[in-house]
Scaffold this active site. Structure first.
Site, PDB file in Angstrom:
ATOM      1  N   THR A 116      -0.905  -4.200  28.982  1.00 13.41           N
ATOM      2  CA  THR A 116      -1.143  -5.317  28.166  1.00 13.41           C
ATOM      3  C   THR A 116      -0.580  -6.509  28.654  1.00 13.41           C
ATOM      4  O   THR A 116       0.727  -6.482  28.701  1.00 13.41           O
ATOM      5  CB  THR A 116      -1.329  -5.407  26.699  1.00 13.41           C
ATOM      6  OG1 THR A 116      -2.013  -4.073  26.260  1.00 13.41           O
ATOM      7  CG2 THR A 116      -1.965  -6.364  26.139  1.00 13.41           C
ATOM      8  N   GLU A 149       3.652   2.625  36.608  1.00 13.85           N
ATOM      9  CA  GLU A 149       3.788   1.644  37.488  1.00 13.85           C
ATOM     10  C   GLU A 149       4.633   1.960  38.697  1.00 13.85           C
ATOM     11  O   GLU A 149       4.598   1.433  39.795  1.00 13.85           O
ATOM     12  CB  GLU A 149       4.134   0.371  36.994  1.00 13.85           C
ATOM     13  CG  GLU A 149       3.231  -0.296  35.972  1.00 13.85           C
ATOM     14  CD  GLU A 149       3.416   0.128  34.614  1.00 13.85           C
ATOM     15  OE1 GLU A 149       4.150   1.252  34.369  1.00 13.85           O
ATOM     16  OE2 GLU A 149       2.824  -0.303  33.505  1.00 13.85           O
ATOM     17  N   ARG A 199       4.711 -11.858  31.032  1.00 15.05           N
ATOM     18  CA  ARG A 199       4.891 -11.331  29.995  1.00 15.05           C
ATOM     19  C   ARG A 199       6.187 -11.269  29.247  1.00 15.05           C
ATOM     20  O   ARG A 199       7.065 -11.027  30.417  1.00 15.05           O
ATOM     21  CB  ARG A 199       4.140 -10.138  29.471  1.00 15.05           C
ATOM     22  CG  ARG A 199       4.176  -9.264  28.620  1.00 15.05           C
ATOM     23  CD  ARG A 199       3.600  -8.011  28.349  1.00 15.05           C
ATOM     24  NE  ARG A 199       4.359  -7.006  27.745  1.00 15.05           N
ATOM     25  CZ  ARG A 199       3.956  -5.499  27.251  1.00 15.05           C
ATOM     26  NH1 ARG A 199       2.640  -5.254  27.574  1.00 15.05           N
ATOM     27  NH2 ARG A 199       4.914  -4.856  26.799  1.00 15.05           N
ATOM     28  N   ASN A1106      -3.298   2.992  22.874  1.00 16.73           N
ATOM     29  CA  ASN A1106      -2.977   1.614  22.554  1.00 16.73           C
ATOM     30  C   ASN A1106      -3.347   0.356  23.446  1.00 16.73           C
ATOM     31  O   ASN A1106      -3.306  -0.606  23.252  1.00 16.73           O
ATOM     32  CB  ASN A1106      -1.318   1.783  22.431  1.00 16.73           C
ATOM     33  CG  ASN A1106      -0.859   0.358  21.992  1.00 16.73           C
ATOM     34  OD1 ASN A1106      -1.056   0.153  21.010  1.00 16.73           O
ATOM     35  ND2 ASN A1106       0.144  -0.049  22.623  1.00 16.73           N
TER      36      ASN A1106
HETATM   37  C1  LIG Z   1       5.996   0.895  31.935  1.00 14.08           C
HETATM   38  C2  LIG Z   1       5.130   0.485  30.969  1.00 14.08           C
HETATM   39  N1  LIG Z   1       3.849   0.489  31.429  1.00 14.08           N
HETATM   40  C3  LIG Z   1       2.740   0.125  30.563  1.00 14.08           C
HETATM   41  C4  LIG Z   1       2.930   0.045  29.236  1.00 14.08           C
HETATM   42  C5  LIG Z   1       1.603  -0.271  28.321  1.00 14.08           C
HETATM   43  N2  LIG Z   1       1.299   0.689  27.476  1.00 14.08           N
HETATM   44  C6  LIG Z   1       1.936   0.496  26.327  1.00 14.08           C
HETATM   45  S1  LIG Z   1       1.483   1.962  25.115  1.00 14.08           S
HETATM   46  C7  LIG Z   1       0.397   2.403  26.363  1.00 14.08           C
HETATM   47  C8  LIG Z   1      -0.451   3.542  26.271  1.00 14.08           C
HETATM   48  C9  LIG Z   1       0.011   4.603  25.473  1.00 14.08           C
HETATM   49  O1  LIG Z   1      -0.791   5.751  25.557  1.00 14.08           O
HETATM   50  P1  LIG Z   1      -0.312   7.059  24.680  1.00 14.08           P
HETATM   51  O2  LIG Z   1       1.014   7.554  25.326  1.00 14.08           O
HETATM   52  O3  LIG Z   1      -1.449   8.085  24.932  1.00 14.08           O
HETATM   53  O4  LIG Z   1      -0.147   6.840  23.349  1.00 14.08           O
HETATM   54  P2  LIG Z   1      -1.375   6.452  22.431  1.00 14.08           P
HETATM   55  O5  LIG Z   1      -1.576   4.895  22.518  1.00 14.08           O
HETATM   56  O6  LIG Z   1      -2.472   7.122  22.538  1.00 14.08           O
HETATM   57  O7  LIG Z   1      -0.913   6.823  20.907  1.00 14.08           O
HETATM   58  C10 LIG Z   1       0.471   1.510  27.733  1.00 14.08           C
HETATM   59  C11 LIG Z   1      -0.009   2.077  29.055  1.00 14.08           C
HETATM   60  C12 LIG Z   1       4.310  -0.150  28.911  1.00 14.08           C
HETATM   61  N3  LIG Z   1       4.542  -0.455  27.621  1.00 14.08           N
HETATM   62  N4  LIG Z   1       5.333   0.238  29.640  1.00 14.08           N
END
Ligand SMILES: Cc1ncc(C[n+]2csc(CCOP(=O)(O)OP(=O)(O)O)c2C)c(N)n1
Ligand code: SF4
Ligand code: SF4
Length: 1315
Positions: A116, A149, A199, A1106
């Site tokens: 995000t 990433e 961000r 999330n």
């Molecule tokens: C390096 C990095 N890349 C992307 C994100 C964005 N991000 C935050 S939470 C998330 C997904 C989390 O998914 P999951 O581990 O399945 O947990 P859930 O939200 O389903 O509980 C992402 C992609 C981040 N915080 N840090």
């Protein structure tokens, strides 16, 4: 041309004889027949005046002079500049879409990963690719989601090396993970564009909001950096970046402000693919593309790259790239000119706006320049000589051109940075400009000396208004301007913030004349934001006006506050800040009127629409607080009420009032003829909801049809203006003066009232640490219905409490003495079971904290809970809840590692902001009931870190002793390692304490005068220090003893200082599947292999919940998710099998909703196991789209287990294998039901069925086969057999189809009782 105005009440006029302004039905609109239609002449200056309106045409309102107060008249429908011109296509879109359109058009490949607010760009290109959209090369872009990433950047680098035109989208932590490859890509002088929604970075706290911390952290990587200041610029400069990178052979980072630009919807002028093709057809681009492809890795003309170099040549090679950077500026200018040639929009890398003879100038990058520009125009009009210099090209820097842009008259310069570099003495742009001015002045002593200061603004999307910009000019005007300042906050610690502006006081509008502003207060997941997005698109596309929309949210995942900020009007709208003074204010939830100061942003005489059940002045007057009634009386709005809930219910939409309120908006605003508005609304509904099926579409259509008739206009009772003033504090008073209650008073309560912006620096802890247990004061009362207990049916199983995701329903045990002071409504029954004696039992709900998810009523096997409207029980049950909270916790009566016993432990995670019915929270709540007083949680970023700790809502709390979970979130990618570090650090520190204890015990009694009690307790602790059941009890006894005897001897003083390590902690690494299966898998695998005593809980929602539901490697085959728009073709990864392959890892696969006993047992076993433990937890999520709603998550999970879709097993390496005992135990031993039938319950599988039935059937069938194959394999393992995961079962195994289907669930045991 005529204008039709709807008078508020038949025949009545507003104050001073003014007719109600244009929020009225136009001719032919479906109107409330009670209201009259008044016709006024169009003012002469209105465009189109004198032209006869065609029947059914849009009719505009009167001039400002004819409106009440300072409310803006409804804007006239004049096309904004550029619209309708040949070759110009106007469209409303946000900055992400504006950018993604270009990126898609000019790239061959993209590697994506969600973060995000950049995620949407990845989602869009994935979607377009799945739909077969072609780019300017007539190809469909190849889009691949990576595991992180790091992976996206690596793959990008590879694709570029292979000669492809490649791009990606990211920001913040994601951008940081790309740094190593960014150096490589730049080092190899490769054309490439990375689009970044700039961000904040995770420092003292994570923030998803916009500033320049991330891009400033990569400014040294050798990438050119081009900054867009608005949505239109994001579109245009995206193309400039793609062109310039080809020309310059230097990679470009194109960035714009996260949320403010990425998520702002604005009406922009689109560049079509033909125009892009015409530019790319030029020889310079054809050659550049050819060159890029020709120098790719290719065995027919091989070369080597990425070699190692020594001190002899590395330096020279680095300098050899200089000419590319020297020429890049010219390439950017050339690309800007080429884009201007096709768009008519002129851009400069550095652009000055303001007085030509300015003496003061602000220099800055990004969307904030829009606010400065508005201030400059305002101040110029007042004769102030000020200007703004907008920096677009930050790398490579061009001092000469920048200096040329600054008027020669300028004597004072202020550089504003949207970032913070602690300890730097000045942020990066300030340093850059300082260097530029200094070098120029050194080179030419004749140049005037310019005074330069720097300041910070807008961190994490902090509002930056024209008034703040004026404050910066005022600072420059001072004799001794403040340096290194901040603006937009109150810094009462280091006193660096600027005071409010006098030149342009807060609240003064600097918007273009005729701009109409609206605010809609909604509740998270009630659809308000989605409806407003559609509304603004309809207005921009069909009413021919410039339009802007922006959406602000609070931290709750659901049930939180959303505010939609809409603007539209005849002139282009920049205004990169929130609506300050609304002409139209809709409050979609009646409780907001009492909780928040919603009226603070309403213009006097504006329109106020309340969704409320109180639709007459008397009942409304009784409901609204006096303060609000006084505000209404003073503002004199046109007051409308509607019971939108009732309309939504009648339409079959439950609590979703969004369509009702949107229809009301179109009706009152008259922005379009009502028939047209209705037709467009319905069209947009069909488009938005067809994925969810025809029923959802027709229910929304019904809401549109029913809305207007339910709208009522109210006269404001005169008595409201004379109500007495007294201050009422709606929040419960604080319970003490500990740091927790101090935090609640000074930080949490203002934040919850949405007044956090006003908090000064001094109330915050500089390290970002916060006390636990703040959600207890939120009392959101967001449920429409809450459960009440029917004592006569209750069998005291505690299952309702077990499944409640929000800890809002609990069993209470009370002695007859306790009940002496109970409210009369606090009925109870004799508690059942051993050890209960004469205790009484009751199930108590907290109506203020319940979200109304209905899981408990569905879970109750005895029909002992009934959902009733919240209003009918709010007061009574809230009183009962408060009383239940005074009862002593009776935690020792039952074994807590049982379903019933666990619920007699206080949950130490309560009232989180997770979605109602969330499948993740009950697992963590259970964890806190089993081990809460000794729990340390390392939490990966994801839903669980957001509902687990989003300021000011801290749901983890403490027991009566003040003990409770210690919780920390490091990052998304490193959580396993973070948790391992906590474990090893803890073990090491406890070893030291033990050594010290042993040393004390070794000293002879007469040499150290310890009390017998202390010595005895230390001895017991030493003997049992690894057994928490004993060690922690003794550790508690030791606290007062050590306190008393700490000065007896230095060795005891030392033990006293280390006393918190006497307690044995239980360390859990918690995160989602995105973390465990993808980005964090490398670390997770390392921890699995470590053999350390740590526990891992994976909350498997099978998507990245999330960030909005993107595919992870846990996503099952055939599911349609974001980033898998065409349905996932690959199977789910078997993380359990990978972990079991180590042989010494405890592994359990659990489903809390399907089998309460099994998950409880698994958690207890995992914790007890001395090595690594992994608990996989099936977590239903709103992203699954369960067709009967999240309240069906229990049945849904049970069927998932019965059909074999989700296996239940435990693999315990501690079990000694023999003929009857096996390490692998299958807990759901029999299959029942049909997987494919189960798939039909969830939208994630059904979307494909609707979109592409053939593919759906194929993939569903394959999934079904795989499920059965796995079940057979597991049966074999449960019988002591061994074979590698993923191999087909031995031929001797019967196929699962042949298993008996008559197995019954035992609901009392929480599902399958077969373990
Ligand atoms: C390096 C990095 N890349 C992307 C994100 C964005 N991000 C935050 S939470 C998330 C997904 C989390 O998914 P999951 O581990 O399945 O947990 P859930 O939200 O389903 O509980 C992402 C992609 C981040 N915080 N840090
Ligand atoms: S309705 Fe949901 S939130 Fe409310 S008590 Fe029941 S399970 Fe908990
Ligand atoms: S896991 Fe799903 S249900 Fe739970 S908070 Fe996240 S999005 Fe909501």
């Amino acid at each position: 041309m005529e204008a039709h105005l709807k008078a508020p009440v038949a025949g009545k006029t507003c104050r001073q004889g003014q007719v109600a302004r244009a929020l009225v039905p136009a001719a032919g609109r479906v109107a409330n027949t009670k209201r009259a239609v008044t016709v006024l002449a169009t003012p002469p200056e209105a465009p189109g005046a004198g032209t006869a309106a065609a029947p059914g045409d849009y009719k505009t309102s009167s001039a400002a002079a004819q409106t009440s107060g300072n409310v803006v008249p409804f804007p006239s429908p004049v096309p904004v500049s550029g619209a309708g011109k040949p070759g110009r296509k106007m469209a409303p879109m946000d900055g992400n879409e504006a950018t993604a359109n270009i990126a898609y058009a000019v790239s061959d490949v993209s590697f994506i990963y969600p973060i995000t607010p950049a995620t949407n760009m990845g989602e869009m290109v994935d979607q377009w690719a799945s739909e077969g959209r072609t780019n300017v090369f007539n190809n469909v872009m190849s889009v691949t989601e990576m595991e992180s990433e790091t992976g996206a950047a690596g793959a990008l680098h590879g694709a570029l090396a292979a000669g492809a035109l490649a791009t990606t989208f990211t920001c913040s932590q994601g951008l940081l993970l790309m740094v190593p490859n960014m150096y490589k890509i730049a080092g190899e002088l490769t054309p490439c564009v990375l689009h970044v929604t700039a961000r904040a970075l995770a420092k003292h706290a994570l923030s998803i909001f916009g500033d320049h911390q991330d891009v400033m952290a990569v400014r040294q990587t050798g990438w050119a950096m081009l900054c867009s200041h608005s949505v239109q610029e994001a579109h245009d400069l995206a193309l400039v970046s793609h062109l310039a990178t080809l020309r310059a052979s230097v990679p470009f980072l194109h960035f714009f402000d996260g949320f403010r630009t990425s998520h702002e919807i604005n009406t922009i002028n689109l560049i079509d693919n033909e125009a892009i093709k015409s530019i790319l057809a030029k020889p310079i681009y054809q050659d550049a593309i050819k060159h890029h492809r020709a120098r790719a890795l290719n065995p027919t003309h091989p070369h080597q790259r990425g070699t190692a170099q020594g001190p002899d040549v590395y330096f020279q090679c680095a300098e050899a790239a200089n000419p590319f950077y020297d020429r890049a500026y010219d390439h950017v200018v050339a690309a800007m000119e080429e884009v201007s040639a096709v768009t008519g929009r002129v851009y400069k890398p550095y652009e000055y706006v303001g007085a030509p003879d300015a003496d003061k100038v602000i220099i800055l990058m990004g969307s904030g320049s829009g606010a400065v520009e508005e201030a400059v125009h305002y101040l110029n009009a007042q004769g102030k000589k000020v200007g703004v210099l907008k920096v677009r090209l930050y790398r490579p820097w061009n001092s000469k051109v920048l200096l040329e842009q600054i008027p020669a008259t300028v004597r004072k310069v202020c550089v504003l940075d949207r970032t913070k570099e602690s300890g730097s003495g000045g942020e990066p742009l300030y340093q850059q400009i300082s260097m530029t001015l200094h070098e120029a002045e050194m080179a030419d002593p004749a140049l005037p000396r310019r005074y330069i200061v720097g300041g910070r603004f807008g961190l994490a999307s902090k509002e930056f208004l024209p008034s703040h910009a004026a404050a910066v000019f005022e600072n420059l005007d001072a004799k001794k301007p403040m340096r290194d300042f901040s603006v937009g906050i109150v810094d009462d610690v280091t006193h660096r913030s600027l005071p409010d502006s006098k030149w342009l006081p807060l609240g003064t509008s600097t918007l273009p004349k005729g701009t109409f502003e609206c605010l809609f207060w909604g509740m998270g997941s009630d659809g308000t934001v989605g409806a407003n997005k559609e509304a603004i698109k309809i207005i921009a596309s069909s009413a021919g006006m410039s339009a802007q929309a922006y959406f602000s949210y609070d931290a709750h995942k659901s049930g939180g506050v959303t505010v939609s900020h809409l603007r539209f009007g005849p002139s282009e709208i920049s205004a990169p800040y929130l609506v300050q003074q609304a002409d139209y204010l809709a409050v979609n939830h009646q409780s907001y009127m009492a909780k928040y100061d919603t009226l603070a942003s309403l213009k006097p005489g504006g329109v106020l629409v309340l969704n409320t059940v109180f639709t007459n002045p008397d009942s409304l007057g009784k409901y609204l607080p006096d303060k609000v009634k006084r505000q209404i009386a003073a503002l004199k709005p046109q007051l409308y009420v509607i019971d939108a809930q009732a309309v939504a219910k009648a339409s079959g939409l439950g609590k979703h009032v969004n369509m009702v309120m949107q229809t009301v908006f179109f009706n009152l605003s008259g922005v379009l003829p009502m028939e047209k508005a209705i037709a467009l609304l319905k069209k947009s509904i069909t488009k938005a909801y067809e994925r969810k099926g025809p029923e959802v579409v027709s229910k929304n259509h019904a809401a549109v049809d029913l809305a207007v008739a339910a709208l009522k206009k109210l006269d404001i009772p005169a008595a409201w203006s004379t109500l007495p003033t007294h201050v009422v504090n709606p929040n419960p008073p604080s319970k003490g003066n500990t740091s927790r209650w101090e935090f609640i008073e000074t930080v949490a309560k203002p934040m919850l009232a949405l007044e956090g912006d006003k908090l000064p620096v001094s109330v915050f802890s500089p390290e970002g640490f916060v006390p636990p247990g703040t959600t207890v004061i939120e009392k959101r009362a967001i449920a429409a219905q809450v459960p009440i207990w029917k004592a006569e049916n209750c069998t005291q199983c505690n299952i309702c409490a077990f499944v409640c995701p929000h800890a809002a329903i609990r069993p209470a045990l009370a002695s007859p003495a306790d009940l002496a002071g109970a409210p009369s409504t606090f009925n109870s029954i004799q508690a059942k079971g051993p050890g209960m004696g004469d205790l009484k039992y009751r199930i108590q709900v907290s109506p203020y904290d319940c979200t109304g998810c209905d899981l408990c009523t569905h879970a109750c096997p005895d029909n002992a809970l009934q959902s009733v409207p919240i209003n009918s029980v709010l007061e009574v049950e809230a009183t009962n809840w408060d009383f239940a909270g005074t009862l002593p916790a009776r935690t020792d009566i039952m074994d807590k590692a049982t379903v019933k016993g666990s619920q007699l432990q206080p949950p130490l995670m309560e009232f989180s902001g997770a979605c109602e019915g969330c499948g993740e929270t009950p697992y963590v709540k259970l964890l806190t009931q089993l081990f809460g007083d000794r729990l340390i949680i390392a939490n990966a970023t994801g839903c669980s870190s957001i509902w687990g700790g989003s300021a000011p809502s801290n749901p983890y709390t403490t027991n009566a002793d003040g003990y409770g979970p210690a919780w920390a979130n490091s990052l998304f990618e490193d959580n396993a390692q973070f948790g391992l570090g906590i474990a090893m650090g803890t073990v090491q520190r406890r070893k030291t304490v033990r050594k010290h204890v042993k040393e004390v015990l070794a000293v002879e009694m007469d040499k150290m005068p310890l009390s017998f009690g202390l010595r005895n307790a230390l001895t017991r602790w030493d003997e049992h220090f690894e057994e928490p059941e004993v060690a922690n009890v003794v550790a508690k006894e030791l606290q007062p003893l050590l306190e008393r005897e700490k000065n007896v001897h230095p060795m005891i003083t030392q033990l006293y200082d280390e006393r918190d390590m006497l307690h044995k902690a239980s360390i859990w690494i918690v995160g989602g599947d995105g973390w465990a299966y993808d980005i964090g898998f490398g670390g997770l695998d390392h921890v699995l292999a470590s053999g350390e005593n740590v526990n891992i809980l994976v909350l498997d929602t099978e998507v990245y919940s999330n960030t909005g539901g993107q595919r992870s490697k846990a996503t099952p085959k055939s599911a349609v998710t974001k980033f898998a728009a065409g349905g996932k073709e690959r199977p789910k990864k078997d993380l359990g099998a990978i972990a079991m392959s180590y042989g010494d890892v405890y592994v359990a696969s659990t489903s809390l909703h399907a089998n309460y006993g099994q998950v409880t047992k698994a958690m207890a076993e995992a914790e007890k196991y001395g090595g690594v433990s992994l608990v996989l937890a099936y977590a239903p999520c709103i992203m699954h789209g369960i067709s009967s709603g999240m309240c069906s998550a229990i049945d849904e999970s049970k069927q998932a287990v019965e059909t074999g879709y989700w296996p239940l097993y435990r693999y315990n390496p501690a079990v000694k294998e023999d003929a009857t005992h096996h390490r692998f135990q299958l807990d759901a031993k029999k299959l029942k039901g049909d997987v494919e039938e189960w798939l039909s319950h969830e939208n994630r599988f059904q979307i494909l069925e609707r979109k592409n039935p053939d593919v759906a059937h194929k993939l569903h069938h394959e999934l079904d086969d795989a499920v059965h194959e796995r079940f057979d394999r597991m049966k074999h393992m449960a019988a002591g057999g061994h074979f590698e995961p993923g191999t087909p079962p031995p031929a001797s195994m019967p196929h699962a189809e042949a298993h008996d289907h008559d197995h019954q669930h035992n609901p009392k045991d929480g599902g399958c009782g077969c373990h």
